[in-house]
Scaffold this motif. Structure first.
Motif, PDB file in Angstrom:
ATOM      1  N   LYS A   2      -7.906  14.687  45.708  1.00 49.75           N
ATOM      2  CA  LYS A   2      -7.067  13.608  45.204  1.00 49.75           C
ATOM      3  C   LYS A   2      -6.322  12.918  46.340  1.00 49.75           C
ATOM      4  O   LYS A   2      -5.993  13.524  47.353  1.00 49.75           O
ATOM      5  N   LYS A   3      -6.077  11.619  46.164  1.00 48.22           N
ATOM      6  CA  LYS A   3      -5.297  10.858  47.131  1.00 48.22           C
ATOM      7  C   LYS A   3      -3.835  10.847  46.704  1.00 48.22           C
ATOM      8  O   LYS A   3      -3.523  10.798  45.510  1.00 48.22           O
ATOM      9  N   TYR A  29      -6.313   8.358  55.940  1.00 49.72           N
ATOM     10  CA  TYR A  29      -5.443   7.525  55.115  1.00 49.72           C
ATOM     11  C   TYR A  29      -5.073   6.242  55.864  1.00 49.72           C
ATOM     12  O   TYR A  29      -5.239   6.135  57.074  1.00 49.72           O
ATOM     13  N   LYS A 128      -2.917   4.365  46.499  1.00 45.75           N
ATOM     14  CA  LYS A 128      -2.592   5.653  47.122  1.00 45.75           C
ATOM     15  C   LYS A 128      -3.412   5.832  48.408  1.00 45.75           C
ATOM     16  O   LYS A 128      -3.929   4.877  48.957  1.00 45.75           O
ATOM     17  N   GLY A 129      -3.510   7.064  48.904  1.00 43.63           N
ATOM     18  CA  GLY A 129      -4.201   7.283  50.172  1.00 43.63           C
ATOM     19  C   GLY A 129      -3.506   6.580  51.318  1.00 43.63           C
ATOM     20  O   GLY A 129      -4.135   5.955  52.165  1.00 43.63           O
ATOM     21  N   TYR A 224       0.464  18.882  54.111  1.00 42.73           N
ATOM     22  CA  TYR A 224      -0.393  17.965  53.353  1.00 42.73           C
ATOM     23  C   TYR A 224      -1.440  18.742  52.548  1.00 42.73           C
ATOM     24  O   TYR A 224      -1.633  18.491  51.357  1.00 42.73           O
ATOM     25  N   VAL A 228      -1.941  18.705  48.375  1.00 39.69           N
ATOM     26  CA  VAL A 228      -3.096  18.204  47.617  1.00 39.69           C
ATOM     27  C   VAL A 228      -3.787  19.300  46.825  1.00 39.69           C
ATOM     28  O   VAL A 228      -4.570  19.031  45.904  1.00 39.69           O
TER      29      VAL A 228
END
Length: 230
Positions: A2-3, A29, A128-129, A224, A228
């Protein structure tokens, strides 16, 4: 995978931009340097005589010109990092001068400037991302961000980093002047009426006073991956 949206806030000269750029590159990203956006508006105001020698801003003139100010980021093939462009011209070096640094907090405090740039920033994050750093990303721009970091370091450490950066770019300034600028910006950023600098309740604090760039990058990348996976 997922972002998510990653918001990195904190004091000036903490290395937020460096760590945000490195993280964005590592995870694929998009990176947005919001501080550079405010610096670009400040540079525009200086170039058009909207800020006098005492730091007074002709806010009416600047507000009237906001629609004429176009800010974008383009990848520099030599550094492999994004440069800031103002109205079609690369201004990455010009926005890092002490003249801009001494005036950017006052420009950033103007409500119409923040409103215009926040709209642009929120549009950038719709898919997002994205990794975005600044002063109010986790509190005002993206309060819904899945990962929020608040970066800090001692004023002396931050002044030394800024001093070294200016030396490398060939625009040196006395250390005492740089330190005074850091202290003044801390006060101005934390005490402005609109979107003052503050740590979001759900942000994770990182004091990188004694950390290398490699160490903070490793710390952030691990955080991070933990986020996620949740």
């Amino acid at each position: 995978m997922k972002k998510i949206i990653i918001a990195i806030d904190g004091h000036s000269s903490c290395g937020k931009s460096t760590m945000a750029k490195d993280l964005a590159k590592a995870i694929g990203y998009i990176y947005v340097d919001t501080g550079a956006m405010y610096r670009a508006v400040t540079l525009y105001a200086l170039r058009h005589g909207m800020i006098d020698q005492d730091g007074n801003i002709d806010s009416k003139a600047l507000e009237n010109d906001m629609e004429k100010i176009s800010i974008s980021f383009k990848l520099n093939s030599d550094t492999n990092r994004p440069d800031t462009w103002l109205n079609g011209t690369c201004v990455e070096s010009e926005i890092r001068t002490m003249e801009v640094s001494n005036n950017v907090s006052a420009v950033s405090a103007l409500g119409f400037v923040r409103a215009a740039l926040v709209r642009q920033q929120q549009a950038m994050g719709e898919e997002k991302g994205i990794v975005m750093d600044g002063r109010d990303i986790g509190t005002m721009v993206f309060p819904q961000a899945e990962l929020k970091i608040f970066v800090t370091a001692s004023p002396e450490v931050r002044a030394r980093r800024r001093y070294d950066e200016l030396e490398r770019k060939g625009t040196p300034a006395p250390f005492e002047e740089v330190l005074e600028n850091v202290l003044q910006r801390d006060y101005a950023d934390s005490h402005r009426d609109i979107s003052p600098l503050r740590k979001a309740d759900d942000a994770i604090t990182l004091d990188n006073s004694d950390m290398t760039i490699a160490q903070q990058n490793e710390w952030l990348l691990r955080l991070y991956h933990e986020t996620v996976k949740e």
